[in-house]
Design a protein around this motif. Structure first.
Motif, short mmCIF file in Angstrom:
data_model
loop_
_atom_site.label_atom_id
_atom_site.label_comp_id
_atom_site.label_asym_id
_atom_site.label_seq_id
_atom_site.Cartn_x
_atom_site.Cartn_y
_atom_site.Cartn_z
N LEU A 190 -4.61 5.60 13.57
CA LEU A 190 -4.86 4.67 14.72
C LEU A 190 -3.60 3.96 15.22
CD1 LEU A 190 -8.16 3.04 13.77
CD2 LEU A 190 -7.83 4.88 15.26
N SER A 191 -2.54 3.86 14.14
CA SER A 191 -1.19 3.08 14.48
C SER A 191 -0.25 4.44 15.12
CB SER A 191 -0.78 2.52 13.31
OG SER A 191 -0.40 3.34 12.33
N ASP A 192 0.91 3.83 15.63
CA ASP A 192 1.89 4.62 15.77
C ASP A 192 2.61 5.23 14.97
OD1 ASP A 192 1.23 4.02 18.35
OD2 ASP A 192 2.91 2.69 18.99
N TRP A 193 2.47 4.63 13.64
CA TRP A 193 3.36 5.03 12.51
C TRP A 193 2.49 5.87 11.53
CZ3 TRP A 193 4.80 5.54 7.38
CH2 TRP A 193 6.31 5.68 7.27
N SER A 194 2.77 7.04 11.20
CA SER A 194 1.96 7.83 10.37
C SER A 194 2.90 8.66 9.55
CB SER A 194 0.97 8.60 10.99
OG SER A 194 0.33 9.84 10.05
N SER A 195 2.71 8.62 8.28
CA SER A 195 3.57 9.29 7.17
C SER A 195 2.63 10.02 6.20
CB SER A 195 4.67 8.56 6.74
OG SER A 195 4.04 7.61 6.15
N ARG A 199 3.48 23.13 -0.51
CA ARG A 199 4.01 21.79 -0.80
C ARG A 199 2.98 20.77 -0.83
NH1 ARG A 199 9.28 19.99 0.33
NH2 ARG A 199 9.56 21.67 1.86
N VAL A 200 2.88 19.94 -1.93
CA VAL A 200 1.79 18.89 -2.02
C VAL A 200 2.15 17.84 -1.33
CG1 VAL A 200 0.43 17.49 -3.82
CG2 VAL A 200 1.25 19.99 -4.16
N ARG A 201 1.19 17.29 -0.57
CA ARG A 201 1.37 15.87 0.29
C ARG A 201 0.40 15.02 0.08
NH1 ARG A 201 3.84 16.63 6.20
NH2 ARG A 201 5.56 17.97 5.58
N ILE A 202 0.62 13.62 0.27
CA ILE A 202 -0.43 12.77 0.08
C ILE A 202 -0.26 11.88 1.68
CG2 ILE A 202 -1.12 10.33 -0.94
CD1 ILE A 202 0.45 11.25 -3.46
N GLY A 203 -1.60 11.92 2.27
CA GLY A 203 -1.65 11.36 3.42
C GLY A 203 -2.39 11.99 4.50
N PRO A 204 -2.44 11.50 5.73
CA PRO A 204 -1.54 10.82 6.26
C PRO A 204 -1.62 9.11 5.87
CG PRO A 204 -3.16 11.31 7.86
CD PRO A 204 -3.64 12.09 6.77
N PRO A 211 -0.92 5.03 6.76
CA PRO A 211 -1.15 4.44 7.77
C PRO A 211 0.01 3.37 8.30
CG PRO A 211 -2.35 3.01 6.24
CD PRO A 211 -1.93 4.46 5.71
N SER A 212 1.14 3.05 7.45
CA SER A 212 2.13 2.46 7.71
C SER A 212 3.23 2.64 6.75
CB SER A 212 1.79 1.03 7.47
OG SER A 212 1.59 0.76 6.24
N GLU A 213 4.56 2.27 7.06
CA GLU A 213 5.80 2.54 6.21
C GLU A 213 5.34 1.74 4.91
OE1 GLU A 213 10.53 2.37 6.60
OE2 GLU A 213 9.34 1.30 8.29
N ASN A 214 4.89 0.77 4.89
CA ASN A 214 4.69 -0.06 3.69
C ASN A 214 3.86 0.50 2.67
OD1 ASN A 214 6.22 -2.57 3.73
ND2 ASN A 214 4.61 -3.95 3.88
N VAL A 215 2.69 1.18 3.11
CA VAL A 215 1.81 1.81 2.45
C VAL A 215 2.71 3.08 1.78
CG1 VAL A 215 -0.35 3.19 2.27
CG2 VAL A 215 -0.36 1.12 3.56
N ALA A 216 3.44 3.66 2.80
CA ALA A 216 4.19 4.95 2.27
C ALA A 216 4.93 4.45 1.01
CB ALA A 216 4.96 5.58 3.28
N LYS A 217 5.72 3.49 1.18
CA LYS A 217 6.67 2.89 0.26
C LYS A 217 5.94 2.52 -1.08
CE LYS A 217 10.41 1.25 3.32
NZ LYS A 217 11.12 0.17 3.85
N GLN A 218 4.63 2.16 -1.02
CA GLN A 218 4.05 1.78 -2.17
C GLN A 218 3.37 2.87 -2.94
OE1 GLN A 218 0.72 -0.72 -0.77
NE2 GLN A 218 2.08 -2.53 -0.42
N VAL A 219 3.03 4.09 -2.11
CA VAL A 219 2.60 5.19 -2.88
C VAL A 219 3.90 5.79 -3.54
CG1 VAL A 219 1.91 7.50 -2.23
CG2 VAL A 219 0.53 5.50 -1.32
N LEU A 220 5.04 5.68 -2.70
CA LEU A 220 6.25 6.52 -3.33
C LEU A 220 6.62 5.64 -4.58
CD1 LEU A 220 8.54 8.46 -2.73
CD2 LEU A 220 9.70 6.62 -1.71
N ARG A 270 7.99 11.25 7.77
CA ARG A 270 7.27 10.46 8.98
C ARG A 270 6.71 11.70 9.89
NH1 ARG A 270 9.18 5.85 13.05
NH2 ARG A 270 7.29 5.62 14.04
N ASN A 271 5.43 11.62 10.26
CA ASN A 271 4.83 12.63 11.07
C ASN A 271 4.92 12.21 12.67
OD1 ASN A 271 3.52 13.90 9.03
ND2 ASN A 271 1.98 12.48 8.98
#
Length: 85
Positions: free
Chosen positions: A4-9, A52-57, A59-68, A83-84
């Motif tokens: 839903l957001s503009d940021w997806s990764s 390649r194994v991916r986790i996502g999409p 919803p935000s850069e913050n969430v992506a950094k937490q998962v990382l 970033r998608n």
């Protein structure tokens, strides 16, 4: 899939697996560690399938950094945020 957001990764492994079996094994390991939305991404290079194994999409850069950070804490290496568009 769009978020839903503009940021997806995605958080993904930089490692490419040459066999689906190895990629699925890694995917299962991540799921066993409690990661959700783990999926297999198939690429083609010179007519050969690479996995390649991916986790996502995610919803935000913050969430992506937490998962990382969580992946690194679990001793996963060669991972990055992609970033998608």
């Amino acid at each position: 899939t769009r978020c839903l957001s503009d940021w997806s990764s995605d958080v993904c492994s930089s490692d490419l697996f040459t066999t689906e079996e190895n990629a699925l094994s890694h995917l299962g390991k991540l799921q066993g560690e409690g990661f959700r939305d783990v999926r297999l991404h198939i690429e083609s290079k010179k007519g050969k399938a690479l996995y390649r194994v991916r986790i996502g999409p995610l919803p935000s850069e913050n969430v992506a950094k937490q998962v990382l950070a969580q992946l690194k804490q679990n001793n996963h290496q060669n991972i990055k945020i992609v970033r998608n568009n």
